[in-house]
Design a protein around this motif. Structure first.
Motif, PDB file in Angstrom:
ATOM      1  N   GLN A  92    -111.742 -35.811  65.448  1.00  0.00           N
ATOM      2  CA  GLN A  92    -111.557 -34.826  64.386  1.00  0.00           C
ATOM      3  C   GLN A  92    -110.081 -34.831  63.974  1.00  0.00           C
ATOM      4  O   GLN A  92    -109.210 -34.465  64.758  1.00  0.00           O
ATOM      5  CB  GLN A  92    -111.959 -33.439  64.860  1.00  0.00           C
ATOM      6  CG  GLN A  92    -113.421 -33.333  65.294  1.00  0.00           C
ATOM      7  CD  GLN A  92    -113.787 -31.913  65.669  1.00  0.00           C
ATOM      8  OE1 GLN A  92    -113.818 -31.020  64.833  1.00  0.00           O
ATOM      9  NE2 GLN A  92    -114.056 -31.691  66.940  1.00  0.00           N
ATOM     10  N   VAL A  93    -109.838 -35.253  62.748  1.00  0.00           N
ATOM     11  CA  VAL A  93    -108.483 -35.253  62.189  1.00  0.00           C
ATOM     12  C   VAL A  93    -108.359 -34.044  61.271  1.00  0.00           C
ATOM     13  O   VAL A  93    -109.119 -33.910  60.311  1.00  0.00           O
ATOM     14  CB  VAL A  93    -108.198 -36.550  61.413  1.00  0.00           C
ATOM     15  CG1 VAL A  93    -106.791 -36.518  60.818  1.00  0.00           C
ATOM     16  CG2 VAL A  93    -108.379 -37.764  62.303  1.00  0.00           C
ATOM     17  N   ASN A  94    -107.418 -33.165  61.578  1.00  0.00           N
ATOM     18  CA  ASN A  94    -107.196 -31.972  60.764  1.00  0.00           C
ATOM     19  C   ASN A  94    -105.825 -32.073  60.111  1.00  0.00           C
ATOM     20  O   ASN A  94    -104.811 -32.239  60.790  1.00  0.00           O
ATOM     21  CB  ASN A  94    -107.279 -30.713  61.631  1.00  0.00           C
ATOM     22  CG  ASN A  94    -108.655 -30.559  62.261  1.00  0.00           C
ATOM     23  OD1 ASN A  94    -109.661 -30.520  61.568  1.00  0.00           O
ATOM     24  ND2 ASN A  94    -108.715 -30.484  63.581  1.00  0.00           N
ATOM     25  N   THR A  95    -105.808 -31.997  58.784  1.00  0.00           N
ATOM     26  CA  THR A  95    -104.558 -32.116  58.046  1.00  0.00           C
ATOM     27  C   THR A  95    -104.034 -30.735  57.665  1.00  0.00           C
ATOM     28  O   THR A  95    -104.770 -29.746  57.654  1.00  0.00           O
ATOM     29  CB  THR A  95    -104.747 -32.956  56.771  1.00  0.00           C
ATOM     30  OG1 THR A  95    -105.754 -32.341  55.940  1.00  0.00           O
ATOM     31  CG2 THR A  95    -105.180 -34.363  57.117  1.00  0.00           C
ATOM     32  N   LYS A  96    -102.760 -30.700  57.337  1.00  0.00           N
ATOM     33  CA  LYS A  96    -102.132 -29.443  56.960  1.00  0.00           C
ATOM     34  C   LYS A  96    -102.606 -29.021  55.570  1.00  0.00           C
ATOM     35  O   LYS A  96    -102.846 -29.836  54.707  1.00  0.00           O
ATOM     36  CB  LYS A  96    -100.608 -29.607  56.967  1.00  0.00           C
ATOM     37  CG  LYS A  96    -100.040 -29.964  58.336  1.00  0.00           C
ATOM     38  CD  LYS A  96     -98.560 -30.308  58.262  1.00  0.00           C
ATOM     39  CE  LYS A  96     -98.032 -30.712  59.626  1.00  0.00           C
ATOM     40  NZ  LYS A  96     -96.619 -31.152  59.584  1.00  0.00           N
ATOM     41  N   ASP A  97    -102.694 -27.702  55.382  1.00  0.00           N
ATOM     42  CA  ASP A  97    -103.086 -27.166  54.085  1.00  0.00           C
ATOM     43  C   ASP A  97    -101.856 -26.735  53.295  1.00  0.00           C
ATOM     44  O   ASP A  97    -101.442 -27.384  52.357  1.00  0.00           O
ATOM     45  CB  ASP A  97    -104.036 -25.976  54.258  1.00  0.00           C
ATOM     46  CG  ASP A  97    -105.455 -26.419  54.510  1.00  0.00           C
ATOM     47  OD1 ASP A  97    -105.830 -27.487  54.014  1.00  0.00           O
ATOM     48  OD2 ASP A  97    -106.185 -25.704  55.214  1.00  0.00           O
ATOM     49  N   ILE A  98    -101.309 -25.601  53.706  1.00  0.00           N
ATOM     50  CA  ILE A  98    -100.132 -25.058  53.050  1.00  0.00           C
ATOM     51  C   ILE A  98     -98.961 -25.203  54.012  1.00  0.00           C
ATOM     52  O   ILE A  98     -98.918 -24.531  55.044  1.00  0.00           O
ATOM     53  CB  ILE A  98    -100.331 -23.580  52.662  1.00  0.00           C
ATOM     54  CG1 ILE A  98    -101.556 -23.435  51.739  1.00  0.00           C
ATOM     55  CG2 ILE A  98     -99.084 -23.030  51.984  1.00  0.00           C
ATOM     56  CD1 ILE A  98    -101.869 -22.003  51.364  1.00  0.00           C
ATOM     57  N   PRO A  99     -98.009 -26.067  53.709  1.00  0.00           N
ATOM     58  CA  PRO A  99     -96.876 -26.211  54.624  1.00  0.00           C
ATOM     59  C   PRO A  99     -96.034 -24.945  54.642  1.00  0.00           C
ATOM     60  O   PRO A  99     -96.013 -24.175  53.684  1.00  0.00           O
ATOM     61  CB  PRO A  99     -96.103 -27.394  54.032  1.00  0.00           C
ATOM     62  CG  PRO A  99     -96.490 -27.425  52.595  1.00  0.00           C
ATOM     63  CD  PRO A  99     -97.903 -26.927  52.525  1.00  0.00           C
ATOM     64  N   SER A 100     -95.322 -24.724  55.736  1.00  0.00           N
ATOM     65  CA  SER A 100     -94.497 -23.524  55.856  1.00  0.00           C
ATOM     66  C   SER A 100     -93.296 -23.578  54.928  1.00  0.00           C
ATOM     67  O   SER A 100     -92.730 -22.553  54.567  1.00  0.00           O
ATOM     68  CB  SER A 100     -94.037 -23.353  57.310  1.00  0.00           C
ATOM     69  OG  SER A 100     -93.370 -24.531  57.738  1.00  0.00           O
ATOM     70  N   LYS A 101     -92.904 -24.779  54.530  1.00  0.00           N
ATOM     71  CA  LYS A 101     -91.801 -24.953  53.581  1.00  0.00           C
ATOM     72  C   LYS A 101     -91.987 -26.291  52.880  1.00  0.00           C
ATOM     73  O   LYS A 101     -92.731 -27.168  53.344  1.00  0.00           O
ATOM     74  CB  LYS A 101     -90.446 -24.926  54.291  1.00  0.00           C
ATOM     75  CG  LYS A 101     -90.309 -25.927  55.411  1.00  0.00           C
ATOM     76  CD  LYS A 101     -88.903 -25.984  55.975  1.00  0.00           C
ATOM     77  CE  LYS A 101     -88.015 -26.839  55.095  1.00  0.00           C
ATOM     78  NZ  LYS A 101     -86.689 -27.075  55.686  1.00  0.00           N
ATOM     79  N   GLY A 102     -91.320 -26.449  51.753  1.00  0.00           N
ATOM     80  CA  GLY A 102     -91.379 -27.717  51.063  1.00  0.00           C
ATOM     81  C   GLY A 102     -90.695 -28.798  51.865  1.00  0.00           C
ATOM     82  O   GLY A 102     -89.754 -28.554  52.616  1.00  0.00           O
ATOM     83  N   PHE A 103     -91.167 -30.007  51.728  1.00  0.00           N
ATOM     84  CA  PHE A 103     -90.549 -31.120  52.433  1.00  0.00           C
ATOM     85  C   PHE A 103     -90.732 -32.398  51.637  1.00  0.00           C
ATOM     86  O   PHE A 103     -91.623 -32.506  50.782  1.00  0.00           O
ATOM     87  CB  PHE A 103     -91.132 -31.281  53.839  1.00  0.00           C
ATOM     88  CG  PHE A 103     -92.566 -31.746  53.861  1.00  0.00           C
ATOM     89  CD1 PHE A 103     -92.869 -33.097  53.968  1.00  0.00           C
ATOM     90  CD2 PHE A 103     -93.616 -30.835  53.788  1.00  0.00           C
ATOM     91  CE1 PHE A 103     -94.195 -33.531  53.996  1.00  0.00           C
ATOM     92  CE2 PHE A 103     -94.936 -31.262  53.816  1.00  0.00           C
ATOM     93  CZ  PHE A 103     -95.220 -32.611  53.918  1.00  0.00           C
ATOM     94  N   LEU A 104     -89.881 -33.345  51.903  1.00  0.00           N
ATOM     95  CA  LEU A 104     -89.968 -34.659  51.274  1.00  0.00           C
ATOM     96  C   LEU A 104     -89.353 -35.671  52.225  1.00  0.00           C
ATOM     97  O   LEU A 104     -88.221 -35.511  52.679  1.00  0.00           O
ATOM     98  CB  LEU A 104     -89.229 -34.684  49.935  1.00  0.00           C
ATOM     99  CG  LEU A 104     -89.242 -36.028  49.187  1.00  0.00           C
ATOM    100  CD1 LEU A 104     -90.669 -36.404  48.796  1.00  0.00           C
ATOM    101  CD2 LEU A 104     -88.351 -35.951  47.957  1.00  0.00           C
ATOM    102  N   SER A 105     -90.090 -36.716  52.554  1.00  0.00           N
ATOM    103  CA  SER A 105     -89.585 -37.751  53.445  1.00  0.00           C
ATOM    104  C   SER A 105     -90.021 -39.110  52.941  1.00  0.00           C
ATOM    105  O   SER A 105     -91.037 -39.250  52.248  1.00  0.00           O
ATOM    106  CB  SER A 105     -90.093 -37.536  54.883  1.00  0.00           C
ATOM    107  OG  SER A 105     -91.510 -37.669  54.930  1.00  0.00           O
ATOM    108  N   ILE A 106     -89.237 -40.112  53.288  1.00  0.00           N
ATOM    109  CA  ILE A 106     -89.542 -41.483  52.882  1.00  0.00           C
ATOM    110  C   ILE A 106     -89.289 -42.411  54.058  1.00  0.00           C
ATOM    111  O   ILE A 106     -88.377 -42.176  54.864  1.00  0.00           O
ATOM    112  CB  ILE A 106     -88.692 -41.901  51.662  1.00  0.00           C
ATOM    113  CG1 ILE A 106     -89.115 -43.294  51.179  1.00  0.00           C
ATOM    114  CG2 ILE A 106     -87.200 -41.852  51.966  1.00  0.00           C
ATOM    115  CD1 ILE A 106     -88.538 -43.667  49.828  1.00  0.00           C
ATOM    116  N   GLN A 107     -90.103 -43.432  54.176  1.00  0.00           N
ATOM    117  CA  GLN A 107     -89.945 -44.414  55.246  1.00  0.00           C
ATOM    118  C   GLN A 107     -90.115 -45.807  54.673  1.00  0.00           C
ATOM    119  O   GLN A 107     -91.061 -46.076  53.920  1.00  0.00           O
ATOM    120  CB  GLN A 107     -90.979 -44.176  56.353  1.00  0.00           C
ATOM    121  CG  GLN A 107     -90.801 -45.077  57.566  1.00  0.00           C
ATOM    122  CD  GLN A 107     -91.846 -44.815  58.633  1.00  0.00           C
ATOM    123  OE1 GLN A 107     -92.910 -45.419  58.648  1.00  0.00           O
ATOM    124  NE2 GLN A 107     -91.542 -43.907  59.536  1.00  0.00           N
TER     125      GLN A 107
END
Length: 930
Positions: A233-248
């Motif tokens: 069972q993979v559960n993803t986030k709904d509403i994050p606690s804060k905005g975020f942006l990442s790159i890899q």
């Protein structure tokens, strides 16, 4: 692209608005059951402000940075809890996983205090969830994923005791291959991501968007009933606690590609995206459909053949480096006064591979094996994995939430296979030299959309969840080309001649096109009612699932023929042999036709209606019983909707699947579990259809079987669990499984000159039982190793297939007698350093089942060792990772055990397949923009 830039701009503006603020987020769960608690009041001590936890037990507080706060959590039927020293850092999120203990009706108010907040509360909650879950399961928390260097779910699952991952994405649980495992996304059943294989590709989900992963090993009625090894069972986030942006960004190479010749052919301009730009399409917009093509004259058919692009050659070049890009972004805002949020994740991965493999077929008499063919192959492939995940949710209030999630994926392979070797089919005595190739492009496009509503009727103690989903899986194979040349060895210096005769063939001189389209519709609801009895919370839960799956499959196998032999034309190389000048039928030229027959196309439909009733009874602080039954009615038709059509296969069956999970808590750190259930495994559409496909890599034809039946499995588990400390566990378990009508792939070949085939068949039954030891222990008792964690799983399994029609003594196909997983993790959080060494080996198992003439093909044990190191940089915002996969790079051997020694011996056994995968090196750099 413009929409994505707009999203990023919105996120960055959101960051600026809260530049001097920080956040505390948390998830509140029941200390006994591990279930989320909604409606918990979270107050900031010394202030009148506070929030309530939502349906998922989550809460978020936005507070002034640079301070420590004390929180008080209270809820009806639970002991009040006070958390002190909760620190808030500017533009950061302090995540807490918090446990609340039930309070008896007669108990006076008790306030439980906790200090060392983050690490202690989170670790305790993780262990509590696993310890208190209703089933035998492994749990990976968001915090554990955040601190690991893993970039997708496939890598995360490598760390789960009792599981291993093949090819970076296919799951093996308790030695059972992917057929016996299942996947769910946010509580909704997912379909297979590959049409020809009952499996799910777990490298689709970026680790950054995962909330938690639960690997179930025992069944309860609220879960789907089609699995026997593990349910992920993979559960993803709904509403994050804060905005975020990442790159890899990442790159790498395989030891078998770098600095060596890499062969490819002229393709299309969008191949790098996993999409064909119609370069490989049928040559005319008005190309006749199958029925009309058969009515054409031979000259008209030849005329169409001349319109095909004459691309049969491959050229050597440099493979170049692998490339990987991953971008994850999220936002949180207000819409009409309601909390809204979303997450967008994009990933791209392009890998160059050179799979060197050898395959042989034999005529076997006792311990003597005479070679029918002996091929050496190199498969040069450019594999593309392009994916996206988008979620949007609105929190109507603390008790009601609606979310939409969309998953998109392209999994494509553009490959050239070059073959040399010897073939004894035409000349059984001396044999003939062989030179052959296959040029192909295969693209799977997967899209899944879900909408979910979660509602908590607090006054009635009722939780309601409803959901709907729509999925599409398209597979496109355009212009797969195959050609083989043979050279006689009886006379020296003979030319290679194309193996083209007056018979239509998929093996040589062929061009193959196919389209497969799956449409999956899902809807369902779950209702849970909680009430007090025996001074404990009791829950009754019921639900309904409706799923429809439609498939349309159509293929066009074309082939060149030569009715009168013409050695001069057959001696031409691939660049000119099928040029327009050589097509015409007359004057001993090539003719062109389509292999006729309705077995090259089929339609299929299945309808699943499932309902369940489940009771969760907490009889005392020590005894818990989760029990009930699930009914699954499965209606399926494959081939054709017309009963008069010989392809028509129809089945309808009702399965009652009971499940019981009993837990006895010897003490706060020790559980004894006993579980019993029945589950099923149903054959895939492809396995039931009469479609026949020649597999170039195997050198044989794979056939479906309309008579296949579902497999019914009886499961028994006994498990002793000890949780000595935060993040630690020791378990010892025994399990038993009874398989009725297990589905296996049989190898069917009876000598030189016959066509080798693989057929799906049911055995009568199989019995498997074994023991399993799991260990996860921090080495804090050794001062110099205090930052190390050792985790391991060792399973020993006995398995035997029994069939009334044959005297057999072997395990079930794909079942290993043992599985060894071990890992050593070195983690210094303050220094931002994480190193992992992973080892995996499975015991020998049957790749293909044999028959009375030809013994089974066994897979020899092969040790795998992976190494990973990650270091955080730039004040924790950046991270560099180095991965080395398959450090040992041992050859994989698949062989006939001629002397029945149960061990591979070079001198005595006949190698059917040998593969060399190489070692893969990759490096990546990730940066959290915010």
């Amino acid at each position: 692209m413009r929409s994505f830039i707009t999203l990023i701009t919105f996120i960055i503006l959101s960051f600026t608005a809260v530049a001097q603020k920080g956040k505390i987020e948390g998830k509140i769960t029941d200390a006994k059951t591990g279930q989320a608690i909604a409606g918990v009041t979270v107050m900031i001590n010394g202030s009148k402000s506070g929030v309530s936890s939502n349906n998922d037990g989550y809460f978020v507080l936005t507070l002034e940075a640079g301070k420590k706060y004390s929180l008080t959590l209270s809820s009806v039927n639970y002991k009040t809890k006070e958390i002190t020293d909760a620190e808030v850092t500017a533009n950061d999120v302090n995540h807490l996983d918090i446990l609340l203990e039930s309070a008896a009706k007669t108990e006076t108010e008790v306030i439980i205090k906790s200090s060392s907040t983050k690490r202690l509360e989170t670790s305790a909650a993780l262990i509590a969830y696993q310890k208190n879950t209703a089933v035998v399961a492994q749990v990976i928390s968001a915090e554990a994923i955040r601190r690991s260097p893993d970039k997708n779910t496939g890598e995360v699952l490598k760390r789960v005791p009792g599981t291993s991952v093949q090819d970076g994405k296919y799951l093996v649980v308790r030695g059972l291959a992917d057929r016996y495992n299942q996947a769910m996304l946010n509580g909704i059943l997912l379909s297979s991501t590959e049409p020809d294989r009952k499996t799910f590709s777990f490298d689709l989900f970026p680790a950054a968007v995962i909330d938690n992963i639960i690997v179930n090993k025992t069944f309860i009625p609220e879960l789907p009933g089609e699995w026997a090894g593990g349910l992920v069972q993979v559960n993803t986030k709904d509403i994050p606690s804060k905005g975020f942006l990442s790159i890899q960004l990442g790159t790498g190479f395989n030891s078998q590609t770098i600095g060596k010749d890499f062969y490819s052919y002229q393709g299309g301009k969008y191949d790098w995206l996993g999409l064909d730009d119609k370069t490989r399409k049928l040559p005319a917009e008005n190309f006749p459909v199958k029925t009309k093509f058969q009515l054409l004259t031979q000259d008209e058919k030849n005329g169409y053949a001349a319109q095909f692009k004459n691309t049969w050659t491959s050229t050597a070049g440099n493979a170049g480096l692998n490339a990987a890009v991953q971008i994850n972004g999220g936002f949180k805002s207000k819409l009409f006064g309601k909390d809204v949020g979303g997450i967008l994740a994009l990933s791209y991965n392009k890998s160059n591979r050179n799979l060197a493999f050898q395959n042989r077929f034999y005529s076997i008499n006792g311990t003597n094996a005479d070679v029918n063919f002996d091929y050496q192959n190199n498969k040069y492939s450019q594999d593309v994995l392009l994916g996206g995940l988008a979620t949007f949710a609105i929190q109507l209030n603390s008790l009601n939430k609606i979310s939409i999630k969309n998953l998109f994926n392209i999994n494509a392979s553009d490959y050239t296979t070059l073959r040399t070797g010897k073939d004894f089919e035409s000349d059984p005595i001396a044999g003939e030299n062989v030179r052959a190739k296959e040029l192909a492009f295969k693209s799977n496009i997967y899209n899944n959309t879900q909408i979910t509503g979660e509602h908590n009727l607090a006054k009635l103690n009722i939780k309601l969840k409803w959901y709907g989903g729509f999925g599409i899986l398209d597979q496109y194979i355009p212009d797969q080309r195959r050609i083989q040349y043979n050279q006689s060895v009886t006379t020296p210096n003979q030319p290679y001649l194309a193996l083209i005769s007056g018979t239509l063939s998929q093996k040589t001189g062929s061009r193959f096109f196919s389209n497969l389209n799956d449409y999956i519709y899902t809807a369902g609801t779950d209702v849970a009612k909680t009430f007090r009895w025996l001074d404990n919370n009791q829950t009754v839960k019921a639900g309904y699932l409706f799923q429809v799956k439609d498939r349309l499959f159509d293929s066009r196998p074309f082939s060149f023929t030569l009715f009168a032999d013409n050695p001069a034309i057959r001696a031409q190389d691939e660049a000119t042999i099928f040029s327009e000048a050589n097509i015409g039928g007359a004057n001993n030229k090539f003719s062109f036709d389509e292999i006729s027959g309705n077995r090259f196309r089929y339609i299929a439909n299945s309808i699943l209606n499932a309902g369940y009733l489940q009771f969760d009874n907490q009889f005392s602080d020590k005894i818990r019983l989760v029990w009930g039954a699930r009914a699954e009615h499965f209606d399926q038709v494959v081939g054709s909707m017309k009963q008069s059509d010989p392809r028509h296969v129809y089945s309808k069956v009702l399965d009652i699947l009971p499940g019981v999970n009993f837990t006895y808590k010897l003490n706060p750190k020790t559980n004894i579990r006993l579980a019993a259930s029945q589950t099923v495994i149903r054959p895939e559409f492809r396995e039931i259809s009469s479609f026949a496909f020649f597999d170039f890599e195997l050198g044989a034809t794979i056939l479906g079987n309309p008579s296949l039946q579902r497999t019914k499995i009886t499961n028994l588990d006994l498990r002793y669990e000890v949780y000595p400390g935060a993040g630690e566990l020791i378990t010892l378990g025994a399990f038993y499984k009874y398989f009725k009508n297990p589905i296996e792939l049989y190898f069917n070949q009876s000598g030189v000159g016959t066509s080798s085939t693989f057929n799906y068949l049911n055995a009568d039954k199989a019995i498997g039982y074994g023991v399993e030891l799991e260990l996860r222990k921090k080495l804090t008792f050794i001062r110099s190793l205090k930052n190390m964690t050792l985790y391991s799983n060792i399973s020993y399994i006995q398995n035997e297939v029994k069939d009334s029609k044959a005297n057999i003594n072997r395990p079930m196909q794909g079942q290993s007698p043992y599985v060894v997983n071990a890992g050593l993790q070195y983690d210094v959080e303050k220094a931002g350093l994480n190193t992992t060494l992973l080892f995996n080996q499975i015991g020998r198992r049957i790749l293909y089942v044999g028959n009375e003439q030809v013994p089974a093909i066994w897979e020899n044990p092969r040790p795998l060792l992976d190494f990973q190191i990650a270091k955080k940089l730039l004040k924790g915002k950046g991270e560099v990772k180095l991965n080395i996969s398959d450090l040992l790079n041992r050859s994989a051997y698949f062989y006939h055990d001629l002397d029945n020694s149960k061990n591979y011996k070079t001198q005595n056994d006949a190698v059917a397949i040998k593969r060399n995968y190489g070692t893969t090196y990759s490096i990546s750099f990730g940066y959290n923009i915010k």
